[in-house]
Design an enzyme around this catalytic site. Structure first.
Site, PDB file in Angstrom:
ATOM      1  N   SER A 188       0.828  -1.208   0.000  1.00 31.59           N
ATOM      2  CA  SER A 188       0.000   0.000   0.000  1.00 31.59           C
ATOM      3  C   SER A 188       0.860   1.254   0.000  1.00 31.59           C
ATOM      4  O   SER A 188       1.673   1.459   0.899  1.00 31.59           O
ATOM      5  CB  SER A 188      -0.899   0.037   1.245  1.00 31.59           C
ATOM      6  N   ARG A 233       0.747  -9.828  -4.774  1.00 27.52           N
ATOM      7  CA  ARG A 233       0.995 -10.410  -3.449  1.00 27.52           C
ATOM      8  C   ARG A 233      -0.248 -11.129  -2.954  1.00 27.52           C
ATOM      9  O   ARG A 233      -1.347 -10.603  -3.038  1.00 27.52           O
ATOM     10  CB  ARG A 233       1.351  -9.262  -2.501  1.00 27.52           C
ATOM     11  N   THR A 234      -0.059 -12.327  -2.446  1.00 28.60           N
ATOM     12  CA  THR A 234      -1.142 -13.034  -1.761  1.00 28.60           C
ATOM     13  C   THR A 234      -0.950 -12.843  -0.267  1.00 28.60           C
ATOM     14  O   THR A 234       0.114 -13.132   0.272  1.00 28.60           O
ATOM     15  CB  THR A 234      -1.134 -14.540  -2.110  1.00 28.60           C
ATOM     16  N   HIS A 235      -1.979 -12.304   0.367  1.00 29.97           N
ATOM     17  CA  HIS A 235      -1.908 -12.111   1.810  1.00 29.97           C
ATOM     18  C   HIS A 235      -2.364 -13.380   2.528  1.00 29.97           C
ATOM     19  O   HIS A 235      -3.232 -14.110   2.040  1.00 29.97           O
ATOM     20  CB  HIS A 235      -2.798 -10.932   2.243  1.00 29.97           C
ATOM     21  N   GLU A 260      -6.409  -4.846  14.577  1.00 30.52           N
ATOM     22  CA  GLU A 260      -6.299  -5.293  15.957  1.00 30.52           C
ATOM     23  C   GLU A 260      -7.290  -4.554  16.858  1.00 30.52           C
ATOM     24  O   GLU A 260      -7.719  -3.446  16.559  1.00 30.52           O
ATOM     25  CB  GLU A 260      -4.887  -5.016  16.502  1.00 30.52           C
ATOM     26  N   SER A 266       1.365  -8.537   6.489  1.00 24.00           N
ATOM     27  CA  SER A 266       2.158  -9.145   5.413  1.00 24.00           C
ATOM     28  C   SER A 266       3.612  -9.287   5.846  1.00 24.00           C
ATOM     29  O   SER A 266       3.930  -9.209   7.032  1.00 24.00           O
ATOM     30  CB  SER A 266       2.069  -8.278   4.143  1.00 24.00           C
ATOM     31  N   ASN A 306      -1.292   4.633   9.413  1.00 24.17           N
ATOM     32  CA  ASN A 306      -2.198   4.955  10.527  1.00 24.17           C
ATOM     33  C   ASN A 306      -1.528   4.626  11.847  1.00 24.17           C
ATOM     34  O   ASN A 306      -0.651   3.759  11.910  1.00 24.17           O
ATOM     35  CB  ASN A 306      -3.503   4.132  10.406  1.00 24.17           C
TER      36      ASN A 306
END
Ligand code: 8IG
Length: 272
Positions: free
Chosen positions: A35, A88-90, A189, A208, A231
């Site tokens: 991101s 990308r595979t998370h 979280e 990731s 963030n």
């Protein structure tokens, strides 16, 4: 009974398709753009070829907004090539750890000796607000799993290459270094979980990178990890988290961090 294909064999098959479709026999650097980081691809060199991920064995189109689903070969100024893993595979996609590690294993099979892993993440450090770039110094894998199978005892002491971190510091001596904790996600979280991660030593929280780093170290690649704080982690700043705000923070920082990453890659390519 037919023998099942191993992850390494699948990666070899993917690498053969990439070599064929790009006309590039050997790639040197693997680049995963998380991101906020996507803009770097345009700055590092000439794009030789872009292949939709689903046309390469073992890859599937990405489902996440803001993540592209293709793999590109880029020729750097030196004539070396970067393989940009835009697919990308998370772990949270539930496709298993083999799918998470496949991009890195494919890049290794393409010849890459260096993996540059980037991400967007939350911060547990008050001074590291949205827009802060942090070099990953170490990680805490909170997924309770590994991409490795069997008795594969990979050393992770210097998982994030001190040499590559030094090179990044040549570009920006002020880049802070931190510990990245990977949660399984896809939910963010709770404040209590972020507090726990902070107590355990995590400066950054995300979804990731740690499993990919482990796979890269198995393949004996050197790893550089770079996080963009998008963030403050839950409970570490007033208000709530949402994916749109995360994407917006990535967009705002995009041009600056892409330039930074391009400069780091140019120097790594020169020195490694
Ligand atoms: I961007 O605050 C981004 N990814 N786990 N927590 C976790 N992942 C993230 C966060 C965050 N921000």
């Amino acid at each position: 009974m037919e023998k099942l294909e191993t992850p390494a064999e699948l990666a070899q098959r993917a690498a053969a398709v990439i070599a064929d479709r790009t006309g590039v026999a050997t790639h040197d650097i693997a680049l995963t753009l998380g991101s906020g980081w996507a803009g770097a691809a345009e700055l590092i060199g000439e794009t030789v070829a872009t292949i939709p991920a689903q046309e390469i064995p073992g890859f599937a189109a990405s489902a996440v907004a803001g993540h592209s689903g293709s793999i590109s070969s880029i020729r750097l100024a030196s004539g070396h090539h970067a393989l940009v893993l835009g697919a990308r595979t998370h772990y949270y996609e539930g496709k298993g750890v083999r799918a998470v590690a496949h991009g890195i294993r494919t890049a290794a099979a393409c010849g890459a000796r260096t993996a540059i892993l980037t991400n967007g993440c939350g911060s547990t450090v008050a001074q590291w607000g949205p827009g802060t770039v942090v070099l990953i110094r170490d990680h805490i894998n909170l997924t309770a799993t590994s991409p490795l199978e069997g008795a594969t005892f990979v050393d992770l002491t210097d998982a994030y290459s001190p040499t590559l971190r030094n090179i990044a510091h040549e570009i920006d001596p002020d880049l802070p270094e931190g510990v990245y904790a990977q949660f399984p996600g896809p939910h963010y979280e709770t404040p209590a979980e972020v507090k726990m991660a902070r107590i355990l030593g995590a400066d950054l929280v995300g979804m990731s990178t740690t499993l990919e780093t482990i796979a890269a170290r198995e393949a004996e690649m050197s790893v550089l990890g770079l996080s963009l704080v998008t963030n403050h982690a839950a409970g570490f700043a007033p208000g709530n988290l949402n994916h749109a705000e995360v994407l917006e923070a990535g967009r705002a920082a995009g041009p600056r961090i892409s330039k930074l990453l391009a400069a780091i890659i140019a120097l790594i390519d020169e020195e490694c």
